[in-house]
Design a protein around this motif. Structure first.
Motif, PDB file in Angstrom:
ATOM      1  N   ALA A  25      -0.352  -3.059  -2.402  1.00  0.00           N
ATOM      2  CA  ALA A  25      -1.466  -2.137  -2.661  1.00  0.00           C
ATOM      3  C   ALA A  25      -2.159  -2.417  -3.994  1.00  0.00           C
ATOM      4  N   ILE A  26      -1.660  -3.401  -4.753  1.00  0.00           N
ATOM      5  CA  ILE A  26      -2.229  -3.684  -6.076  1.00  0.00           C
ATOM      6  C   ILE A  26      -3.699  -4.088  -5.957  1.00  0.00           C
ATOM      7  N   GLY A  27      -4.024  -4.931  -4.988  1.00  0.00           N
ATOM      8  CA  GLY A  27      -5.411  -5.345  -4.804  1.00  0.00           C
ATOM      9  C   GLY A  27      -6.309  -4.163  -4.484  1.00  0.00           C
ATOM     10  N   ARG A  28      -5.777  -3.220  -3.707  1.00  0.00           N
ATOM     11  CA  ARG A  28      -6.563  -2.032  -3.367  1.00  0.00           C
ATOM     12  C   ARG A  28      -6.840  -1.154  -4.586  1.00  0.00           C
ATOM     13  N   SER A  61      -1.165   1.548   0.863  1.00  0.00           N
ATOM     14  CA  SER A  61      -1.764   0.542   1.748  1.00  0.00           C
ATOM     15  C   SER A  61      -2.322   1.149   3.027  1.00  0.00           C
ATOM     16  N   LYS A  62      -2.090   2.451   3.238  1.00  0.00           N
ATOM     17  CA  LYS A  62      -2.463   3.029   4.538  1.00  0.00           C
ATOM     18  C   LYS A  62      -3.903   3.510   4.608  1.00  0.00           C
ATOM     19  N   LYS A  63      -4.394   4.068   3.505  1.00  0.00           N
ATOM     20  CA  LYS A  63      -5.778   4.553   3.509  1.00  0.00           C
ATOM     21  C   LYS A  63      -6.716   3.460   3.015  1.00  0.00           C
ATOM     22  N   GLY A  64      -8.007   3.624   3.299  1.00  0.00           N
ATOM     23  CA  GLY A  64      -8.997   2.664   2.815  1.00  0.00           C
ATOM     24  C   GLY A  64      -9.351   2.935   1.367  1.00  0.00           C
ATOM     25  N   PRO A  65      -9.972   1.949   0.693  1.00  0.00           N
ATOM     26  CA  PRO A  65     -10.325   2.120  -0.717  1.00  0.00           C
ATOM     27  C   PRO A  65     -11.188   3.353  -0.968  1.00  0.00           C
ATOM     28  N   MET A  66     -12.076   3.690  -0.016  1.00  0.00           N
ATOM     29  CA  MET A  66     -12.988   4.807  -0.259  1.00  0.00           C
ATOM     30  C   MET A  66     -12.251   6.136  -0.392  1.00  0.00           C
TER      31      MET A  66
END
Lengths: 93, 93
Positions: free
Chosen positions: A41-44, A11-16
């Motif tokens: 973090a599942i959505g990510r 959850s800490k980093k962005g999707p990119m």
């Protein structure tokens, strides 16, 4: 499948950041890459799969998606259940 | 499949509200129930599937999971992409 093919999504980093990790794995010759995430973090992980497929690797396919439940130990010693997801990505021919 | 079989999972209610909706659909005779969620509610849809399967309907199976990308219009008229998930649940024989 070796663990080298697994990208753990948090959850800490962005999707990119995770998109880059997936593309890098394929560029190193992996035939498939597995995104794994738990709880929030599942959505990510889903975002990562969709962005990679739509914007960076048009020949990418989602080969399999599975979910599960894992038990986590809390700081006070009690246990909580958390959902998990595994998304397997591969290149189509 | 009729829309009666679809349970839309949002971010405002707790997972148990959606679990109850799924169990109710099966009790009314639905052969399968589809959980649909977008963005931040994706993890809650996975929670709903896992809790229903593990705690309430031991003969439940996840038949299919698909993901997608939908375009939403923002208040200022610009567009944003959001990931979505569909989880199809059915009873095993």
């Amino acid at each position: 499948m070796s663990d080298d093919n697994v990208v753990y999504v948090g959850s800490k980093k962005g999707p990119m950041d995770y998109v880059l990790a997936v593309v890098t794995q394929f560029n190193r010759g992996s035939e498939d890459v597995v995104l794994k995430a738990r709880g929030g973090a599942i959505g990510r992980a889903v975002d990562t799969a969709e962005i990679t497929k739509n914007r960076f690797m048009q020949n990418l396919e989602i080969l399999d998606i599975t979910t599960g439940t894992e038990e986590l130990e809390n700081e006070d010693g009690s246990a909580s259940n958390v959902s998990s997801i595994s998304i397997t990505l591969g290149e189509s021919n």
